[in-house]
Design a protein around this motif. Structure first.
Motif, short mmCIF file in Angstrom:
data_model
loop_
_atom_site.label_atom_id
_atom_site.label_comp_id
_atom_site.label_asym_id
_atom_site.label_seq_id
_atom_site.Cartn_x
_atom_site.Cartn_y
_atom_site.Cartn_z
N ILE A 114 -30.80 4.28 27.02
CA ILE A 114 -31.63 3.82 25.91
C ILE A 114 -33.08 4.14 26.27
CG2 ILE A 114 -32.43 1.84 24.56
CD1 ILE A 114 -29.70 0.53 25.09
N VAL A 115 -33.75 4.91 25.44
CA VAL A 115 -35.13 5.31 25.68
C VAL A 115 -36.06 4.43 24.86
CG1 VAL A 115 -36.80 7.19 25.50
CG2 VAL A 115 -34.43 7.68 26.16
N VAL A 116 -37.12 3.94 25.48
CA VAL A 116 -38.14 3.19 24.76
C VAL A 116 -39.41 4.02 24.74
CG1 VAL A 116 -39.43 1.04 24.58
CG2 VAL A 116 -37.14 1.03 25.58
N ALA A 117 -39.93 4.30 23.56
CA ALA A 117 -41.11 5.14 23.38
C ALA A 117 -42.26 4.29 22.84
CB ALA A 117 -40.80 6.29 22.42
N GLY A 118 -43.40 4.34 23.52
CA GLY A 118 -44.55 3.57 23.07
C GLY A 118 -45.48 3.23 24.20
N GLY A 128 -45.75 -3.95 23.82
CA GLY A 128 -44.44 -4.22 23.24
C GLY A 128 -43.35 -3.29 23.73
N PRO A 129 -43.53 -1.97 23.65
CA PRO A 129 -42.50 -1.06 24.14
C PRO A 129 -42.26 -1.22 25.64
CG PRO A 129 -43.93 0.07 22.61
CD PRO A 129 -44.57 -1.25 22.89
N SER A 170 -31.85 2.78 31.16
CA SER A 170 -32.97 2.91 30.23
C SER A 170 -34.05 3.80 30.82
CB SER A 170 -33.54 1.53 29.87
OG SER A 170 -33.82 0.79 31.03
N ALA A 171 -34.86 4.36 29.93
CA ALA A 171 -35.97 5.22 30.31
C ALA A 171 -37.17 4.89 29.44
CB ALA A 171 -35.58 6.69 30.16
N PHE A 172 -38.37 5.17 29.96
CA PHE A 172 -39.60 4.92 29.24
C PHE A 172 -40.26 6.25 28.95
CE2 PHE A 172 -44.07 3.11 29.03
CZ PHE A 172 -43.85 2.37 27.88
N CYS A 173 -40.69 6.43 27.69
CA CYS A 173 -41.32 7.67 27.24
C CYS A 173 -42.70 7.32 26.70
CB CYS A 173 -40.46 8.32 26.16
SG CYS A 173 -41.05 9.93 25.59
N SER A 174 -43.74 7.70 27.45
CA SER A 174 -45.09 7.26 27.11
C SER A 174 -46.09 8.15 27.83
CB SER A 174 -45.27 5.79 27.52
OG SER A 174 -46.55 5.30 27.13
N ARG A 175 -47.34 7.74 27.81
CA ARG A 175 -48.40 8.38 28.61
C ARG A 175 -49.22 7.26 29.22
NH1 ARG A 175 -53.64 10.77 28.47
NH2 ARG A 175 -53.68 12.88 29.35
N THR A 176 -49.33 7.25 30.53
CA THR A 176 -50.07 6.20 31.22
C THR A 176 -51.19 6.80 32.05
OG1 THR A 176 -48.65 6.21 33.18
CG2 THR A 176 -48.00 4.76 31.36
N THR A 228 -45.07 -1.09 17.67
CA THR A 228 -46.35 -1.68 18.05
C THR A 228 -47.50 -0.69 17.93
OG1 THR A 228 -45.01 -3.04 19.55
CG2 THR A 228 -47.33 -3.39 19.62
N CYS A 229 -48.47 -0.77 18.85
CA CYS A 229 -49.72 -0.03 18.73
C CYS A 229 -49.52 1.48 18.72
CB CYS A 229 -50.67 -0.37 19.88
SG CYS A 229 -50.95 -2.12 20.16
N SER A 230 -48.47 1.94 19.38
CA SER A 230 -48.26 3.37 19.52
C SER A 230 -48.07 4.07 18.18
CB SER A 230 -47.06 3.65 20.43
OG SER A 230 -45.90 3.02 19.94
N LEU A 231 -47.64 3.35 17.16
CA LEU A 231 -47.44 3.94 15.84
C LEU A 231 -48.66 3.74 14.92
CD1 LEU A 231 -43.72 2.97 15.24
CD2 LEU A 231 -44.64 5.28 15.56
N VAL A 232 -49.76 3.28 15.52
CA VAL A 232 -50.99 3.06 14.76
C VAL A 232 -52.10 3.98 15.23
CG1 VAL A 232 -52.81 1.38 14.23
CG2 VAL A 232 -50.43 0.63 14.34
N LEU A 233 -52.25 4.12 16.55
CA LEU A 233 -53.42 4.77 17.13
C LEU A 233 -53.20 6.28 17.25
CD1 LEU A 233 -54.09 2.12 19.91
CD2 LEU A 233 -55.32 2.39 17.74
N GLU A 234 -54.01 7.04 16.54
CA GLU A 234 -53.93 8.50 16.60
C GLU A 234 -54.73 9.04 17.80
OE1 GLU A 234 -51.93 10.13 15.02
OE2 GLU A 234 -51.64 9.34 13.00
N PRO A 235 -54.36 10.23 18.30
CA PRO A 235 -53.36 11.15 17.75
C PRO A 235 -51.92 10.83 18.20
CG PRO A 235 -54.44 12.17 19.60
CD PRO A 235 -55.14 10.85 19.40
#
Length: 303
Positions: free
Chosen positions: A2-6, A30-31, A45-51, A125-132
């Motif tokens: 299960i991948v969580v993106a955010g 949240g993610p 599970s895996a996390f897909c993001s940028r940190t 959460t925030c990841s679907l609000v803040l562009e790009p």
């Protein structure tokens, strides 16, 4: 898998009352909380993001690794980590203000492919609000749906980050054809407008609404409604409770071999009751301790 993106960020949590109370940093987003909760429950599970590559970013990755979450899909950047300053009211409910300009997670780019053996992807959460970054997560959601991957969405509205509410509401509706499971709070539902039946007609196989201490209700495409009460608990705060519900639903659906839209529609009343009660118990444990500290599998019965 299960991948969580955010996003992953640092919550600054007050340790007393008043505007100048000491702030304690805590791992959050949240993610991120959803991914940690999935790992603690025992779901691959895996996390897909940028940190960020700063100290906070390293601490966030360490927290994922400690929970058993795969971080190989996490992108890195030299930009700072996003900060969220929390305030806690007398009932333990949390509100946030955000420091997001120029932060690492906003520069996420959609990967060429999902990790091997991905069964589901969770967004929100925030990841679907803040562009790009928001457009990149949206691209990933649509691509996953086209590939037949189960998709979960928790909008987890942070109104202070949304400069154009009507534009966001329209964008939310445009995501629904790509969503298998929509989970949101009563407050989110009120802010977004619409009804579970309207959202179901747009695409999701099921909609789950959390009602705080009153429990959870699931609405399914076949017209059924399933509800369970909340679990009695002494609330310390509600940080991470909704994220724990996300993880518990996905973990339970995986255990029931129901991570597909077709299986979700076919889940019977007993299955939904078992699933929702599991999520309610998991969220209650999170609420019983400070910060986003979701439970481990050993603390829960079932699944």
């Amino acid at each position: 898998m299960i991948v969580v993106a955010g996003e992953a960020l640092i919550d600054l949590v007050p340790q007393g009352t008043g505007a100048l109370a000491s702030l304690k940093p805590a791992l959050g987003g949240g993610p991120y909380n959803t991914a940690v909760a999935l790992g603690r429950l025992g779901s691959p599970s895996a996390f897909c993001s940028r940190t960020s590559s700063d100290a906070f970013g390293e601490a966030l990755l360490d927290g994922l690794r400690e929970a058993g979450v795969d971080v190989s899909a996490v992108q890195r950047g030299i930009e700072p980590t996003t900060l969220a300053v929390a305030t806690i009211d007398e009932k333990g409910s949390a509100a946030y203000s955000f420091y997001v300009e120029g932060t690492a997670d906003r520069l996420f780019t959609a990967p060429a492919e999902l990790p091997a053996q991905t069964r589901a992807v969770s967004f929100g959460t925030c990841s679907l609000v803040l562009e790009p970054g928001a457009s990149a997560y949206e691209e990933l959601m649509r691509d996953a749906a086209v590939q037949g991957v189960f998709t979960a969405l928790d909008p987890n509205i942070r109104a202070g980050l949304i400069p154009d509410p009507d534009g966001y509401r329209a964008r939310f509706k445009s995501w629904l054809p790509s969503v298998s499971l929509l989970k949101l709070s009563e407050e989110d539902a009120e802010w977004l407008g619409g009804t579970p039946r309207e959202w179901l007609e747009a695409g999701p196989a099921a909609v789950v609404i959390t009602r705080g201490g009153e429990g959870l209700t699931a609405f399914t495409r076949d017209g059924a409604v399933h509800s369970v009460p909340g679990e009695e608990v002494d609330v310390v705060d509600t940080i991470g409770a909704g994220d724990t519900v996300n993880a518990a639903l996905l973990h339970g659906l995986g255990a029931l071999d129901a991570l597909s839209a077709e299986a979700l529609v076919g889940l019977d009343a007993d299955g939904w009751t078992r699933l929702l009660r599991f999520a309610a118990r998991a969220a209650a444990i999170t609420c019983s301790r400070a910060g986003a500290e979701p439970p481990y599998a050993s603390e829960l019965a079932d699944f």
